[in-house]
Write an enzyme that holds these catalytic residues in place. Structure first.
Site, PDB file in Angstrom:
ATOM      1  N   GLU A 301       7.994  -1.355  -7.240  1.00 58.39           N
ATOM      2  CA  GLU A 301       7.717  -0.162  -6.426  1.00 58.39           C
ATOM      3  C   GLU A 301       8.569   1.053  -6.787  1.00 58.39           C
ATOM      4  O   GLU A 301       9.027   1.776  -5.911  1.00 58.39           O
ATOM      5  CB  GLU A 301       7.921  -0.495  -4.935  1.00 58.39           C
TER       6      GLU A 301
HETATM    7  C1  ACM Z   1       8.311  -6.410  -3.066  1.00 57.72           C
HETATM    8  O1  ACM Z   1       7.838  -6.971  -2.064  1.00 57.72           O
HETATM    9  N1  ACM Z   1       8.394  -5.092  -3.114  1.00 57.72           N
HETATM   10  C2  ACM Z   1       8.766  -7.177  -4.204  1.00 57.72           C
END
Ligand code: ACM
Length: 657
Positions: A301
């Site tokens: 992310e």
């Molecule tokens: C995640 O849940 N961002 C690895």
């Protein structure tokens, strides 16, 4: 009521289910007269583990047991193993357990197998009219997957060493073998760095593990055959690094520890050499502290916003022919992987890192879907699965249990299947505190532990739940707070008043699932108290499952006993609202829950009313009223939802449709 029957051999309650069990009629009587012997190899994990198991047997039975430290095979309980294992991926965890009327024998290649066998022995402790015994068995057991992990996010909320150790004990009870500590995040940097002390001093609000703490956790885990993998999440999820070291970031800052939740912009500047110098020294320090072969660099992310808004980064990308942010992150990952190689560590990362150019010994953690797992395995990368094991989604254990890393539709060759090492349950901690973490992890994670250990065809859902409930209660003896904290939290909200009506309401409810708590109007942050109804309610509670299965059973068999039990429960709910209203008078925090309490009572009463009628006499206006009541009752309230309404609807349909 829990369905824990004591007058029964506990062979059928083993969890995770062993690979092979042959049962006999023999009973090995537990008495203070028998002695326990074990191979006396130095530095073995067995000695302290055995003390603990004997203490727990004593705790349940009140029978003192003598213990010998030398092995000559003459004890009545013999634990024989040939080696003290070095804890590493793929270490042998197999064991054999043979119980006859005269003797208990655990044999294994090494001490890790022996302690897995000891947990099985403890689970077998049974009782009958004559007292306590171990039932006759011949068990041959080994894990299906070699990576059976639990991730704990210690950043969104910090958890004390004691809490981590308690959960390590629970993991060992379920034969799990990897603790993945998510140690750095936007919301906190949770480990002491002697090389860059600003990281923990300014990045943690004072809540971090000292290096001594970490060593103590690693030792505690090692004694239980559990590897500890640290995760330092880079380049995104990285705000807390930049509080003291803004020069590493892609924007000038200043930065402060993030309190809110979500995907944030701050990200390392992958174009500066100081970034790699810093990471080199820091990861070098951590490589010495953490003995495991694997080190996790996160990689998830990274939204690229701060890269897009930095003209120097944009020029760097042009000059180096990096066509997009993914290519830039891949450049960063390749640099980091060289650093880890230097320290002889193998890189693990979330599935975003799976891009060309990385060494093929890295391990991918698949979280966004199964495709990454399959893709990685097909391309020769080792991989473990977390997609489907996100326990913070508050889904039922059944959802995780039916998620098999090696499902047949994966279409992998036998060789590619070997790349799938196992998986990890993930305890992300946005909404989880010291008080609630145990009830968010356990007992549901027992189902995941079984998925990773037991044979692929161990899939009977109702049998899983039967064993889950038995083992959930057993796990209290190691100090888990998953059951007992709930009433304490209720007492907090009721200032000493009788909690019964609140408990009845909570027992019919669950916290909202799949992150929908974040979308109910409250903006959560790290410094809020997580003490509300949704924090007290637990995911997939036995009380809800019990009612729902009673209804299913009644609808299938029309049994009078089920009907009477259902009526009793409906009466309890039907009468509850008056009492709850009284309670809420003196506990204003509960007043927001009045609608859900009222809905529960009204739905129960209407079920009772129509169940009592001999034949279909529901008028159109009854139907209208019922529909509107039930649809109201399904709405979230105080971030919880009533989980017994659908079963009540079914009751009405069978009678009147
Ligand atoms: C995640 O849940 N961002 C690895």
């Amino acid at each position: 009521m829990l369905s824990f029957t004591v007058l029964q051999a506990q062979v059928n309650s083993l969890m995770p289910a062993p690979q092979k069990v042959i049962e006999t009629k023999a009973k090995f009587r537990v008495s203070n007269l028998f002695s326990v012997e074990s191979s006396s190899l130095t530095n073995s994990r067995v000695e302290s583990y055995l003390n603990n198991i004997l203490f727990r047997i004593d705790g349940r039975t009140g029978i003192g047991i003598s213990k010998e430290q030398t092995y000559n095979g003459k004890g009545q309980v013999n634990i024989q193993y040939d080696q003290v294992a070095k804890l590493a991926l793929g270490a042998d965890e197999s064991y054999k357990l043979k119980i006859t009327a005269q003797a208990v024998n655990i044999t294994s290649a090494n001490d890790i197998g022996a302690i897995r066998g000891l947990e099985t022995l403890l689970q077998l402790l049974s009782s009958d009219e004559d007292g306590y015994y171990f039932p006759g068995v011949m068990i041959t057991d080994n894990p299906r997957f070699q990576w059976r992990g639990l991730l704990i996010d210690v950043c969104r909320h910090f958890f004390s060493v004691e809490t981590i150790k308690r959960n390590l004990d629970a993991m060992a009870a379920m034969k799990m073998n990897v603790l993945h500590l998510h140690l750095s995040e936007d919301q906190g940097f949770r480990i002491e760095s002697k090389v860059y002390p600003g990281l923990h001093e300014l990045g943690s609000n004072g809540k971090y593990y000292t290096q001594d703490d970490i060593q103590s956790i690693i030792q505690y885990a090692d004694n239980r055959g559990i590897r500890v993998i640290p995760e330092f999440d880079i380049p995104g999820h990285a705000t807390s690094w930049f509080v003291a070291y803004p020069e590493l970031a892609s924007q000038p800052g200043p930065y402060s520890i993030e309190k809110k939740y979500g995907v944030m912009n701050p990200s390392f500047d992958p174009t500066k050499e100081i970034t790699y110098d810093f990471l080199d020294k820091f990861l070098g320090e951590m490589s010495t502290l953490f003995p495991d072969q694997f080190m996790h660099i996160g990689g998830d992310e990274n939204n690229g916003e701060d890269w897009d808004n930095n003209s120097e980064i944009q020029s760097f990308m042009k000059d180096n022919n990096l066509k997009d942010n993914q290519a830039l992150q891949n450049y960063f990952n390749q640099r980091v992987s060289k650093i880890l190689e230097k320290y002889d560590k193998t890189m693990v990362g979330w599935d975003e890192i799976l891009q060309p150019g990385l060494p093929n010994n890295i391990v991918i953690q698949s979280w966004r879907g199964k495709e990454a797992m399959i893709n990685a395995a097909k391309n020769g990368y080792r991989v473990m699965l977390s997609n489907g094991y996100y326990i913070d989604l508050c889904k039922p254990a059944s959802a995780h249990y039916s998620n098999d890393p090696l499902a047949s539709e994966n279409n992998l060759t036998p060789e590619q299947r070997l790349n799938i090492l196992g998986g990890e349950a993930t305890m992300w901690a946005e909404m989880v505190t010291e008080e609630t973490i145990d009830s968010r992890i356990w007992p549901r994670t027992c189902a995941i532990a079984e998925r990773f250990w037991s044979k692929q065809d161990v899939t009977d859902m109702s049998d899983m739940y039967r064993r889950l409930d038995i083992n959930s209660v057993r796990m209290e003896e190691i100090g888990l707070l998953h059951i007992k904290n709930q009433e304490m939290m209720m007492r907090r909200l009721t200032s000493g008043a009788d909690i019964s009506s609140l408990k009845i309401l909570i027992d019919a409810s669950e916290p909202l699932k799949i992150y929908s708590r974040h979308h109910q109007g409250v903006t959560y942050s790290t410094d809020m108290a997580f003490t509300r109804l949704a924090d007290i309610a637990i995911p997939d509670p036995q009380s809800v499952r019990k009612f729902n299965s009673m209804v299913e059973s009644y609808l299938a068999s029309n049994s009078e006993k089920d009907k009477q039990n259902i009526i009793e429960q409906l009466k309890v709910w039907g009468n509850n609202h008056d009492e709850f209203q009284d309670l809420a008078k003196s506990a204003p925090i509960l007043r927001d829950a009045l609608p859900i309490s009222k809905s529960l009572s009204k739905c129960a009463l209407i079920c009772l009313e129509f169940m009592r009628l001999e034949e279909n006499s529901r008028t159109d206006s009854d139907t209208k009223q019922i529909n509107s009541l039930f649809s109201e009752a399904k709405k979230p309230c105080m971030e919880t939802e009533l989980m017994v309404i659908t079963a009540m609807e079914k009751l009405l349909q069978i009678k009147f449709d």
